[in-house]
Scaffold this active site. Structure first.
Site: not given
Length: 417
Positions: A388, A392
């Site tokens: 992450h 995204d």
């Protein structure tokens, strides 16, 4: 005259290995370039060939020992080896009667546990995993015909021999065996982790500690791919010499999705993001020592047939332990197919320095709604684990949707949509 057998160069940045097994015993005849030992590195097993023809001399290290590149493993005696064979240790001949009454520990340091002792004069050298199987099943390896490479005994050979072994006679079963009864069937065995398993454990934990991992899921209707495979599989195999599977479709669809969502194909190096204009797809395959991850280079340029041929070759050589270390390096994205083992859903772990991994799962019929009607379709869950820090949630979901669309309508793969 004796020739020393040294640990060969194992690859860039690899300075040591573990001796996995001896393929030749002292006194055995060896030909030039014939494998005499197997070394386990961080990535693959490497066979060490004899530099000359002759007779196997003394082993300088034991199975399980860690050896450095350039260290001596053993010696090979020149000539027909009559003198060397005579000088080689013969424990079975010199063993005293008193020692013969007490079973010795099995090779590799494993306890006997009441099973048939492993014969050091077995027709083929036994790997650690085969030795464990012999101990568990209590079979005599000298009575087993090996089906592995060069006639070696495999775990499957041991299991087959155990299943076909006749049951013990009632009179034998009734004979008191206090040593076995004392254990009450509760046994433990300590086995040293292989170097490959140690590396897998370290890398997986490092991935958890470093990446901000998250997994997102989707499902895919496999109807179109299954129909295409059923329709063309015979012609495909006849033309290309390899079976048409599902991985070819998924790898090709993944390369297209990676092109659209480049961050999924990128990696983090320090404070920089490295984007790749190529797709080197790592494919997890099973080997006797655990999962290994060879790389399909430039998969974006390969056809489905080329991908299937490459994966088939990887799978075959992984079982034989002949994958090369260069074939395991690199990779920009990984696909792991747990469905072949029956997995319904999982959260795969990233293979650093990559930033994402796709998990495939088993296909099963499930009710779904199509055009307002409930119908049964062959469905598969997809799982994308990603870092992450770089990817995204929107990009991860978009990647899975693009992959789903390509699999549900394989025509998109042909026209690059």
């Amino acid at each position: 005259m004796a020739t020393e057998v040294l640990v060969p160069t194992l690859g860039e940045s690899i300075t040591e290995a573990t001796l996995g097994e001896w393929l030749k015993q002292p006194g055995d005849k060896v030909a030039a370039d014939e494998p005499i030992a197997s070394l386990e590195t961080d990535k693959v097993s490497v066979e060490v060939p004899s530099p000359v023809a002759g007779i196997m001399g003394q082993h300088a290290v034991a199975v399980g020992d860690t050896v450095q590149v350039g260290a001596m493993l053993a010696t090979v005696e020149a000539g027909d080896g009559a003198a060397a064979a005579a000088a080689a240790p013969q424990p079975a001949v010199t063993q005293s009667p008193a020692a013969a009454e007490e079973p010795a520990p099995a090779a590799g340091g494993y306890g006997n546990h009441g099973a048939t002792p492993i014969d050091s004069n077995a027709p083929a050298a036994l790997s650690p995993s085969v030795r464990r199987a012999v101990l568990e099943h209590g079979v005599d390896p000298s009575t087993i015909k090996g089906t592995g490479r060069d006639g070696r005994i495999t775990k499957e050979d041991v299991a087959t021999a155990a299943s076909s072994r006749p049951a013990a006679a009632p009179t034998q079963a009734a004979t008191p065996t206090p040593s076995v009864a004392a254990s009450s069937g509760r046994k433990e065995e300590r086995v040293r982790m292989t170097r490959l398993r140690q590396t897998i454990a370290k890398r997986l934990k490092d991935a958890q500690n470093t990446a901000a991992m998250l997994t997102t899921f989707n499902d895919v209707d496999m109807t179109a791919v299954i129909e295409a495979r059923a329709k063309y599989k015979d012609l495909f195999e006849k033309k290309h010499g390899v079976r048409l599977g599902f991985m070819g479709f998924f790898v090709k669809a993944a390369t297209m999705a990676l092109k659209d969502i480049p961050s999924v194909n990128a990696s983090i190096e320090g404070d920089e993001i490295v984007y790749h204009d190529y797709a080197d797809i790592s494919v997890a395959v099973s080997s006797p020592g655990g999962l290994v991850v060879p790389v399909i280079r430039d998969a974006q340029d390969l056809s489905v047939a080329g991908i299937e041929k490459t994966i088939g070759d990887f799978g075959k050589r992984a079982k034989e332990g002949t994958l090369k270390m260069d074939e395991m390096k690199g990779g920009t994205f990984t696909i792991s197919n747990g469905g072949v083992f029956g997995s319904l859903m999982s959260t795969p772990i990233i293979n650093p320095p990559q930033s994402a991994v796709l998990g495939l799962h088993r296909i099963e019929d499930r009710p779904v709604v199509r055009d307002g009607q409930v119908v049964v379709r062959p469905m598969m869950y997809l799982a994308l684990s990603y870092d992450h820090r770089l990817i995204d949630g929107r990009e991860a979901v978009t990647f899975l949707v693009a992959l789903k669309n390509a699999i549900e309508d394989p025509t998109r793969i042909l026209i690059d949509l």
